[in-house]
Design a protein around this motif. Sequence first.
Motif, PDB file in Angstrom:
ATOM      1  N   ILE A 120      50.034  26.838  38.377  1.00 25.73           N
ATOM      2  CA  ILE A 120      49.868  27.594  39.612  1.00 25.73           C
ATOM      3  C   ILE A 120      50.893  27.060  40.598  1.00 25.73           C
ATOM      4  N   SER A 121      51.775  27.938  41.098  1.00 20.49           N
ATOM      5  CA  SER A 121      52.765  27.450  42.066  1.00 20.49           C
ATOM      6  C   SER A 121      52.765  28.300  43.330  1.00 20.49           C
ATOM      7  N   ASP A 122      52.669  27.603  44.447  1.00 16.56           N
ATOM      8  CA  ASP A 122      52.808  28.194  45.784  1.00 16.56           C
ATOM      9  C   ASP A 122      51.823  29.331  46.036  1.00 16.56           C
ATOM     10  N   ALA A 123      50.597  29.147  45.615  1.00 18.30           N
ATOM     11  CA  ALA A 123      49.520  30.103  45.895  1.00 18.30           C
ATOM     12  C   ALA A 123      48.190  29.437  45.554  1.00 18.30           C
ATOM     13  N   THR A 124      47.128  30.057  46.007  1.00 18.17           N
ATOM     14  CA  THR A 124      45.793  29.559  45.686  1.00 18.17           C
ATOM     15  C   THR A 124      44.972  30.688  45.084  1.00 18.17           C
ATOM     16  N   PHE A 125      43.736  30.387  44.726  1.00 18.35           N
ATOM     17  CA  PHE A 125      42.851  31.366  44.097  1.00 18.35           C
ATOM     18  C   PHE A 125      41.459  31.108  44.642  1.00 18.35           C
ATOM     19  N   SER A 126      41.262  31.534  45.893  1.00 15.76           N
ATOM     20  CA  SER A 126      40.036  31.181  46.591  1.00 15.76           C
ATOM     21  C   SER A 126      39.580  32.322  47.488  1.00 15.76           C
ATOM     22  N   PRO A 127      38.270  32.612  47.508  1.00 17.04           N
ATOM     23  CA  PRO A 127      37.762  33.635  48.430  1.00 17.04           C
ATOM     24  C   PRO A 127      37.906  33.235  49.894  1.00 17.04           C
ATOM     25  N   ASP A 128      38.195  31.961  50.141  1.00 15.99           N
ATOM     26  CA  ASP A 128      38.351  31.476  51.511  1.00 15.99           C
ATOM     27  C   ASP A 128      39.771  31.664  52.048  1.00 15.99           C
ATOM     28  N   PHE A 129      40.690  32.061  51.181  1.00 14.50           N
ATOM     29  CA  PHE A 129      42.083  32.214  51.613  1.00 14.50           C
ATOM     30  C   PHE A 129      42.219  33.320  52.646  1.00 14.50           C
ATOM     31  N   GLU A 130      42.985  33.041  53.697  1.00  9.54           N
ATOM     32  CA  GLU A 130      43.287  34.037  54.717  1.00  9.54           C
ATOM     33  C   GLU A 130      44.784  34.347  54.667  1.00  9.54           C
ATOM     34  N   LYS A 200      37.024  39.523  46.545  1.00 11.28           N
ATOM     35  CA  LYS A 200      36.984  39.813  45.115  1.00 11.28           C
ATOM     36  C   LYS A 200      36.935  38.542  44.270  1.00 11.28           C
ATOM     37  N   LEU A 201      37.252  37.410  44.898  1.00 13.88           N
ATOM     38  CA  LEU A 201      37.225  36.136  44.180  1.00 13.88           C
ATOM     39  C   LEU A 201      35.907  35.394  44.361  1.00 13.88           C
ATOM     40  N   GLU A 202      35.002  35.958  45.117  1.00 10.13           N
ATOM     41  CA  GLU A 202      33.720  35.288  45.358  1.00 10.13           C
ATOM     42  C   GLU A 202      32.978  35.049  44.036  1.00 10.13           C
ATOM     43  N   MET A 203      33.140  35.933  43.074  1.00  8.96           N
ATOM     44  CA  MET A 203      32.452  35.813  41.787  1.00  8.96           C
ATOM     45  C   MET A 203      32.889  34.572  41.006  1.00  8.96           C
ATOM     46  N   TYR A 204      34.036  34.002  41.389  1.00  8.13           N
ATOM     47  CA  TYR A 204      34.531  32.822  40.677  1.00  8.13           C
ATOM     48  C   TYR A 204      34.196  31.512  41.383  1.00  8.13           C
ATOM     49  N   ARG A 205      33.640  31.587  42.559  1.00  4.67           N
ATOM     50  CA  ARG A 205      33.358  30.371  43.331  1.00  4.67           C
ATOM     51  C   ARG A 205      32.445  29.430  42.532  1.00  4.67           C
ATOM     52  N   GLY A 206      32.890  28.200  42.417  1.00  3.21           N
ATOM     53  CA  GLY A 206      32.112  27.201  41.702  1.00  3.21           C
ATOM     54  C   GLY A 206      32.156  27.331  40.188  1.00  3.21           C
TER      55      GLY A 206
END
Length: 274
Positions: A120-130, A200-206
């Motif tokens: 993973i480079s220069d990005a995240t994968f989080s429902p908290d990302f703004e 849309k990423l909330e389903m992956y949290r935790g």
Amino acid sequence: MQKKSIIVRGKNTFYLDYGKFDAPVVLFLHGFPESSLLWKEAAQAVMEAGYRAIAPDLPGFGQSEAFNEPSTWERYVEFISDFTAELFIEQFHLVTHDWGVLIGTKWACTYPERVQSLIISDATFSPDFEWHKDALTIRSLVGGEQFVAYLQNKPVFEGFMKKSVPHVSQAIIDDFYNLFSDPKKDKVTLELYRSGDMNKLEMYRGRLAELLSMPITIIFGEHDTYILPELGLKLKQEELHQASYHIIPGVGHFTPLETPTEFIALLIQHLNQI
């Protein structure tokens, strides 16, 4: 080495393909406003290390034709399945950047058995990302259309790329600019960003550590102002505990272009540990 092309769901798709046909595969996914040429030096290094490096121009980007349907996040995730099926690729190491992270990681969560490792480079994968300021503009009505029109002015686009990557080649600028020079691609940017709702990423949290149990490396440029490096560290600490985390000093968002030597060293280090 020239790009190859293949028909994927009726659309001409261009891609880099370096290395022996039967070598283990490394699949590279670029982001916005990029093309497969983001990975040219990395792909050559991977080939020299004994792998087969494959990097598509995502539909609408570079030389590839756009989808007939809207160019949404979900459609690009489907494209990974379509593209790898056409090339008869079952398993691979996945290297991602920017939007490629959101596309590739979402795909990997569905097909983890097919991904041998993940960068993973220069990005995240989080429902908290703004979203950053430019992305918010693209996502906005009217503002997005104005932003795309602004980048369709080639001197403006060239200036943006040279400010971000001072030594970037004209060949790369021209290839990236294909996204803005073809009227058939006018909606690609808008449709992609406007589909980018982080809920849309909330389903992956935790659940990411469980879903993505493969080796993972997270790489950020120290001065990335689009997606802050601390978000990569947050992703490691809260979700992907097994990941190694690296900051490349003195550079911004486009690490594979800005510091190819350092990026490649981390990439080869990642592959050698597997």
